[in-house]
Structure formats: C-alpha cells, structure tokens
Write a protein that holds these residues in place. Structure first.
Motif, PDB file in Angstrom:
ATOM      1  N   PRO A  15       0.820  -1.217   0.000  1.00 41.27           N
ATOM      2  CA  PRO A  15       0.000   0.000   0.000  1.00 41.27           C
ATOM      3  C   PRO A  15       0.850   1.263   0.000  1.00 41.27           C
ATOM      4  O   PRO A  15       1.860   1.328   0.707  1.00 41.27           O
ATOM      5  N   GLY A  16       0.449   2.216  -0.813  1.00 40.32           N
ATOM      6  CA  GLY A  16       1.164   3.478  -0.862  1.00 40.32           C
ATOM      7  C   GLY A  16       2.296   3.511  -1.852  1.00 40.32           C
ATOM      8  O   GLY A  16       2.984   4.510  -1.975  1.00 40.32           O
ATOM      9  N   HIS A  17       2.496   2.407  -2.566  1.00 39.98           N
ATOM     10  CA  HIS A  17       3.593   2.359  -3.523  1.00 39.98           C
ATOM     11  C   HIS A  17       3.049   2.392  -4.946  1.00 39.98           C
ATOM     12  O   HIS A  17       1.954   1.906  -5.212  1.00 39.98           O
ATOM     13  N   GLY A  18       3.834   2.944  -5.838  1.00 41.75           N
ATOM     14  CA  GLY A  18       3.558   2.813  -7.263  1.00 41.75           C
ATOM     15  C   GLY A  18       2.453   3.717  -7.768  1.00 41.75           C
ATOM     16  O   GLY A  18       1.973   4.608  -7.077  1.00 41.75           O
ATOM     17  N   ILE A  19       2.093   3.427  -9.017  1.00 38.98           N
ATOM     18  CA  ILE A  19       1.101   4.255  -9.703  1.00 38.98           C
ATOM     19  C   ILE A  19       0.137   3.325 -10.408  1.00 38.98           C
ATOM     20  O   ILE A  19       0.508   2.219 -10.796  1.00 38.98           O
TER      21      ILE A  19
ATOM     22  N   ASP B 121      -3.375   7.030   0.253  1.00 38.75           N
ATOM     23  CA  ASP B 121      -2.368   6.113   0.798  1.00 38.75           C
ATOM     24  C   ASP B 121      -0.974   6.367   0.238  1.00 38.75           C
ATOM     25  O   ASP B 121      -0.033   5.662   0.591  1.00 38.75           O
ATOM     26  N   GLU B 124      -0.416   6.625  -6.652  1.00 44.40           N
ATOM     27  CA  GLU B 124      -0.908   7.624  -7.594  1.00 44.40           C
ATOM     28  C   GLU B 124      -1.874   6.985  -8.580  1.00 44.40           C
ATOM     29  O   GLU B 124      -1.816   5.782  -8.817  1.00 44.40           O
TER      30      GLU B 124
END
Lengths: 192, 170
Positions: A15-19, B121, B124
């Motif tokens: 969670p919170g990583h990447g696009i 979170d 993106e």
C-alpha cells in the motif's frame, strides 16, 4: 489491506507504492515503480523483457506449477471472520512459505544440474584449441629448451609428485598442458 | 529529426537548411518513415501531462447533451484543476436537442485526468483522457448517466450522485 501484483514485473505492490493507470474501458494497470510504468509506456511486452516474472515463467526459469501457489491465489468469495481460522492461516503462511522456498531451490538446482560439466568441457576445448595464443607451436617444437624442463622440474617437482600420487587423471594431456603452462609462465616471470 | 539537426548546428546550419528547404521536403518524409516506431512513440509520450487550466478541452462523459467543453476557470487551485476538482467551462460542441446548448457556460467536475494525482495512501492514479461531468451550481449532475470509470475520490468531494451513476469505480 490488499497486496496487488505489478502488471509488468508481477512483484508485490504494498500500500502506498507505485502508480495505477486506468484505461477508458476501466481496466486497471498497477505498477510497482516508475521503471515498470516507463516500460509500459514504451509499449514493451513483459513476456519479452528478461527481468520480469512473466519472461522467467515462460522460459522455464522459475517454478510455475506448484500446490504452494494455491494459498496466494485471489479468491472472489468473501470469508466470514473467524479468529481461529485467522490464527491457523497465519501459522500456515510461514510453513507454506518455507516449503515454497525449498521447492524453488530444488527447481533451481535441477535446472543447473549439467551446467558445470558443460562449462568445464568448453574450457578444456578452448585450452586445447587456442594454446597457440600463449605459446607458438613452432617455438615449442624447434627448441625444447624453451619449454624449460629444468625449471619445470625444480619448481614443481614436489607438486608433480603429489599430483601423480593424488590425481587420478594426472596422465591426462590436459593437466600436462596446465603444468607446462605454469612452468612457462614462471619462466617468463624469472626472465623479466 | 530536422529539429534536432537545427539545434545541433548553429545559425549557419539553419540558414543552410532554409535554403535547402525546398529540396528537403521530399527527403524529410522519407526520414520520418525511417524512424522506428518505438522512437516515434517516445516523442509523443514526452508531452507533459499538466493541470486542467484555461483553454483545456475536455470530453463530456454524461448524457447532458454537450460533447466537448473548454475550461475557462478552475474554481480551486492556483495552477489549475486536477482530478476531482470543479471547473467552469464553455460548451464547444453539443448534440442537437440536448439539455445544454453550444456556447453555454457550465460547471463541471473533472472525473478523469491524464495527469496523475496522489491518493490518500500515497500511491498515484492517472487516466487515459481528460473528462468532465456537467453539474449545476449546487453540484448536482445535469445528465442522468455517467460513462466510463471514475475515481472513488469523488466521495470525499461529496459528489455521491456521480459515483452512484458511474459504471466503474477505480
């Protein structure tokens, strides 16, 4: 919390990583890092890019079919929360992970089984074929003093004796070449 | 390709090209064909995806009757509107007998933006195109349907009606 897989390299996205890119037909492409996103934008096929999981699976580099993968599969049935089940699952995760790692190691060792023999064979062949790069064959033939039996004897008498005793394949022409090579090299060192 | 050529060479080169331009027209076409497809794509993908600002054209993805609107004002943000923001737009293309006519000034919510927007979170999200759903001043949608995916961030912006009408929520 759901751990997704990268569309390009199949690694886990925490969670919170990447696009993530949402196409107009609502297909979601998730990427773990900008490297994967850029490769996607360049329209590269992950099956043709060597570092991706897709390539490795396709070319038999990794284990593909195994019962340990069943645990990680996505299920579309919601599970009612049960404390005991959750506890057992957490225990099972560790156990299954251990088994999976062991099986992967075995798969790797099976895949690499004949590699050392092939490499040695190739090296022996190269030594046989291109010894002339180290020493001219004519020079070896016309002047036996160039091969320096004296130095060979003095330098490596004890070694050769040991080798004769210990090595089964001491009579092998290959090892003979090795010794000769060593002696000539040491001679060169003495000269300069 | 010719652009890079001129940038490499100085004014002299430019004048040279200028004098030869008539002859070059034929050759330039062939060189464009020589460029591999991947390189061609990279030229276009280098275009910066930016904010929705004045004169940005947006697709209308509802059945209000408008087809294309042009942003004339972003209601929030110094640099322009982003995903989920509200804009004022003028209708540039409209279907006949729709609820809105060409030339009207309307409010709209940006439901898809090609520029990426951070999520709560830290990851993106970005979309294929710039799309808008027309709303009235109170924020209620003018149309009765919404096409294509919309982000769940609209819930935070209190556009629940758009979310319920949407086909897919990303």
């Amino acid at each position: 919390m759901r751990l997704e897989k990268c569309w390009f390299c199949s690694s886990t996205i925490y969670p919170g990583h990447g696009i993530q890119f949402v196409r107009n037909d609502a297909k979601i492409f998730r990427f773990c890092r900008s490297k994967c996103h850029k490769n996607f934008k360049m329209k590269r096929n992950p099956r043709k890019v060597k570092w991706t999981k897709a390539y490795r699976r396709l070319h038999g580099k990794d284990m593909t079919q195994d019962s340990t993968f069943e645990l990680e599969r996505k299920r579309n049935r919601p599970e009612r929360y049960d404390r005991n089940v959750a506890e057992n699952t957490l225990k099972a995760i560790k156990k299954i992970d251990k088994i999976r790692v062991a099986r992967e190691a075995r798969h790797h060792s099976m895949r690499m089984k004949g590699k050392k023999a092939i490499e040695q064979q190739a090296a022996a062949k190269e030594l046989e074929q291109s010894i002339h790069l180290v020493k001219a064959p004519a020079a070896l033939q016309e002047d036996p003093s160039l091969t320096l039996p004296k130095i060979r004897v003095t330098v490596s008498r004890s070694q050769t004796e040991d080798a004769w005793k210990n090595n089964d394949n001491a009579g092998n022409p290959l090892t003979w070449w090795h010794r000769k090579l060593n002696s000539t090299l040491s001679y060169a060192r003495l000269v300069y | 390709m010719s652009a890079s050529f001129t940038s490499k060479w100085s004014i002299v080169g430019r004048s040279l090209l200028g004098s030869l331009s008539n002859n070059l027209v034929g050759t330039v076409k062939t060189t464009h064909e020589v460029i591999p497809r991947s390189h061609y794509n990279s030229i276009f993908s280098q275009q910066q995806r930016t904010f929705i600002q004045m004169r940005t054209n947006l697709k209308v993805v509802d059945n209000s009757g408008a087809k294309r609107v042009m942003c004339i004002q972003a209601l929030k943000g110094r640099r322009g509107a982003r995903l989920g923001d509200t804009i004022i737009a003028s209708v540039k293309e409209a279907q006949p007998r729709g609820k809105v006519k060409k030339g009207e000034v309307v409010y709209g919510v940006v439901v898809r933006a090609a520029m990426q927007r951070g999520r709560c979170d830290g990851s993106e999200i970005k979309f294929d195109d710039n799309a808008v759903v027309l709303v009235n001043k109170q924020g209620e949608p003018i149309g009765t349907r919404v096409f294509g995916p919309v982000p769940h961030e609209l819930r935070k912006k209190k556009h629940l009606k758009i979310l319920t009408l949407a086909e897919h929520i990303a």
